[in-house]
Design a protein around this motif. Structure first.
Motif, short mmCIF file in Angstrom:
data_model
loop_
_atom_site.label_atom_id
_atom_site.label_comp_id
_atom_site.label_asym_id
_atom_site.label_seq_id
_atom_site.Cartn_x
_atom_site.Cartn_y
_atom_site.Cartn_z
N ALA A 71 -34.58 35.53 19.50
CA ALA A 71 -34.17 35.95 20.84
C ALA A 71 -35.17 36.97 21.39
CB ALA A 71 -32.76 36.54 20.80
N ALA A 72 -35.57 37.91 20.53
CA ALA A 72 -36.53 38.92 20.97
C ALA A 72 -37.88 38.27 21.28
CB ALA A 72 -36.68 40.00 19.89
N GLY A 73 -38.28 37.32 20.45
CA GLY A 73 -39.56 36.63 20.67
C GLY A 73 -39.55 35.83 21.97
N LEU A 74 -38.44 35.19 22.26
CA LEU A 74 -38.31 34.43 23.51
C LEU A 74 -38.35 35.37 24.71
CD1 LEU A 74 -35.52 31.98 22.34
CD2 LEU A 74 -37.63 31.22 23.47
N ALA A 75 -37.63 36.49 24.58
CA ALA A 75 -37.50 37.42 25.71
C ALA A 75 -38.82 38.13 26.02
CB ALA A 75 -36.40 38.44 25.42
N ALA A 76 -39.77 38.06 25.10
CA ALA A 76 -41.07 38.68 25.35
C ALA A 76 -41.89 37.86 26.35
CB ALA A 76 -41.84 38.82 24.03
N HIS A 77 -41.43 36.68 26.68
CA HIS A 77 -42.10 35.81 27.66
C HIS A 77 -41.24 35.72 28.93
CE1 HIS A 77 -44.83 34.57 24.49
NE2 HIS A 77 -43.80 34.28 23.72
N PRO A 78 -41.79 35.16 30.00
CA PRO A 78 -40.96 34.97 31.19
C PRO A 78 -39.94 33.85 30.98
CG PRO A 78 -43.17 34.12 31.57
CD PRO A 78 -43.19 34.76 30.22
N ILE A 79 -38.94 34.16 30.17
CA ILE A 79 -37.93 33.18 29.74
C ILE A 79 -36.56 33.83 29.79
CG2 ILE A 79 -37.08 31.88 27.73
CD1 ILE A 79 -39.97 31.41 26.91
N ASP A 80 -35.58 33.18 30.40
CA ASP A 80 -34.20 33.65 30.34
C ASP A 80 -33.61 33.23 29.00
OD1 ASP A 80 -34.33 34.57 32.96
OD2 ASP A 80 -33.68 32.63 33.78
N VAL A 81 -33.00 34.19 28.30
CA VAL A 81 -32.41 33.91 27.00
C VAL A 81 -30.90 34.13 27.10
CG1 VAL A 81 -32.42 34.51 24.55
CG2 VAL A 81 -34.52 34.73 25.90
N ILE A 82 -30.12 33.11 26.81
CA ILE A 82 -28.66 33.24 26.90
C ILE A 82 -28.18 33.88 25.59
CG2 ILE A 82 -26.51 32.01 27.38
CD1 ILE A 82 -28.86 31.64 29.49
N PRO A 83 -27.44 35.00 25.67
CA PRO A 83 -26.98 35.66 24.44
C PRO A 83 -26.16 34.70 23.58
CG PRO A 83 -26.51 37.02 26.38
CD PRO A 83 -26.96 35.69 26.89
N SER A 84 -26.51 34.58 22.30
CA SER A 84 -25.87 33.57 21.45
C SER A 84 -25.11 34.17 20.28
CB SER A 84 -26.95 32.62 20.89
OG SER A 84 -26.39 31.78 19.89
N GLY A 85 -23.94 33.61 20.01
CA GLY A 85 -23.19 33.94 18.80
C GLY A 85 -23.18 32.77 17.84
N ALA A 86 -24.21 31.92 17.93
CA ALA A 86 -24.25 30.71 17.10
C ALA A 86 -25.56 30.66 16.30
CB ALA A 86 -24.12 29.47 17.99
N LEU B 4 -42.16 30.25 17.36
CA LEU B 4 -42.60 31.37 18.22
C LEU B 4 -44.11 31.28 18.50
CD1 LEU B 4 -40.49 34.33 16.78
CD2 LEU B 4 -40.19 33.17 18.99
N ASP B 5 -44.88 30.88 17.50
CA ASP B 5 -46.33 30.74 17.70
C ASP B 5 -46.62 29.63 18.72
OD1 ASP B 5 -46.71 32.73 15.88
OD2 ASP B 5 -47.35 31.41 14.23
N ALA B 6 -45.94 28.51 18.57
CA ALA B 6 -46.14 27.39 19.50
C ALA B 6 -45.71 27.80 20.90
CB ALA B 6 -45.35 26.16 19.03
#
Ligand code: PLP
Length: 362
Positions: free
Chosen positions: A275-290, A343-345
């Protein structure tokens, strides 16, 4: 020429496309098989099966083991071939022709699919922009349609959103019929509706061995609910539907709760890293409990990002063409190496969008 039932003609099957890739993060499975000790015990146990005999029809040992896990009575447990068969049995008993089933979209497609196959009419409630349930929408759907069955998936697939206890309680108190809480991913969240199950409440919680337990191949799921409801399901389901090997597989797996809890903790920690890696880009991250995360790039099309990841041999679920999920992709938490490869890709694709490839998912 014979023809299929009129109401099934427009139905499409359930698809989960597979492509041959190095990193497969598209189906929400566990990245780990069950412990080796389990595999050894299971091999010994199946060597002793009386194959000429029908299985224990009531799956009594398995049900008792599941009941012990959750601190309920065996009479409160119904087990079947995957939680999908649990859902199907519920819908055969409480859905069916002339009845209405409510879902809150976007959610797990099979709820509506199995309901329609049972002959029921499906009505769709909407989630808000954060993919959450609004009290007003709950009241509108339940008040307008008085559904015999209401589905709630929490943590929801494919969004990962966990509904708070207050919202679930409101749904249960407002629903005129049965409430089915699909908790296929509950172990990865900090709250479960299991504590709300009561003998005088028409509500069930459905669980599966397919995700946390790393046993998707075993096809085993169950529900916890009132004993009178379990008794109805026992009448509806096919006799001897749970084979002896499966009953053993599930019963033995429940000896490894501690190992499974360790895996859940690992996956939750990796989910937060993703989630942190995704949020470091211009990407909306939906908070997940899964054990997965839904995300939406802000500066490129979701499909283009999916194709870019695929060009790096990383497969995630492309939800971008699904209703209400424009540009959304869903990544399953994998092993540490797989998550790092993702995350690298991702970084490579987001910083330098690769030319769009014409790889089709089929
Ligand atoms: C994966 C999943 C299931 C599991 O189905 P099984 O038949 O137990 O494999 C059930 N519900 C949801 C929402 C899921 O995502």
């Amino acid at each position: 020429m014979i023809s299929v039932r009129d109401d099934l003609r427009a139905l499409e099957g359930y698809h989960s496309p597979q492509v041959d890739v190095r990193v497969r993060l598209n189906t929400n499975e566990s990245p780990f098989p069950p412990p080796q000790e389990w595999a050894t015990e299971f091999a010994e146990a199946i060597a002793g099966i009386d194959w000429h005999r029908y299985p224990d029809r009531g799956a009594t040992t398995l049900r008792a083991a599941i009941a012990a896990l959750h601190g309920v009575n065996a009479a409160n447990v119904f087990a079947a071939n995957g939680s999908n068969e649990v859902l199907q049995t519920l819908l055969l008993a409480y859905g069916g022709p002339g009845r209405t089933v409510a879902t809150f979209e976007p959610t797990y497609q099979l709820h509506a699919q199995i309901a329609r196959i049972s002959g029921a009419t499906v009505v769709e409630g909407e989630r808000n922009a954060e993919f959450r349930l609004d009290p007003a929408e709950i009241q509108r759907v339940l008040g307008t349609y008085a559904p015999e069955v209401t589905f709630l998936c929490s943590p929801n697939n494919p969004t990962g959103v966990v509904e708070p206890a207050a919202v679930v309680m409101e749904l249960i108190e407002s629903a005129p019929g049965l409430v089915i809480i699909d908790e296929a991913y509950a172990q990865f969240s900090d709250w479960s509706a299991l504590e709300l199950v009561r003998e005088d409440r028409p509500m069930v919680v459905v669980r599966t061995f397919s995700k946390t337990w790393g046993m998707a191949a075993a096809r085993l799921g169950y529900l916890v609910g009132p004993s009178w409801l379990v008794a109805e399901l026992d009448k509806v389901v096919l006799p001897y539907h749970l084979d002896t090997a499966k009953q053993l597989a599930g019963t033995l797996a429940l000896r490894y709760v501690v190992a499974m809890d360790d895996r859940v903790r690992f996956i939750v920690a990796e989910r937060e890293r993703l989630a942190a890696g995704l949020a470091a880009h211009p990407i909306d991250v939906i908070p997940s409990g899964a054990n997965f995360i839904l995300f939406r790039p802000r500066q490129m099309a979701g499909r283009a990002l999916w194709e870019g990841l695929l060009a790096h041999s990383v497969l995630v679920r492309d939800c971008s063409g699904w209703p209400r999920l424009a540009d959304c992709l869903r990544v399953t938490v994998g092993t540490e190496e797989e998550n790092t490869a993702f995350l690298d890709a991702l970084a490579a694709v987001v910083s330098a969008p690769s030319p769009v490839l014409s790889i089709s998912e089929s």
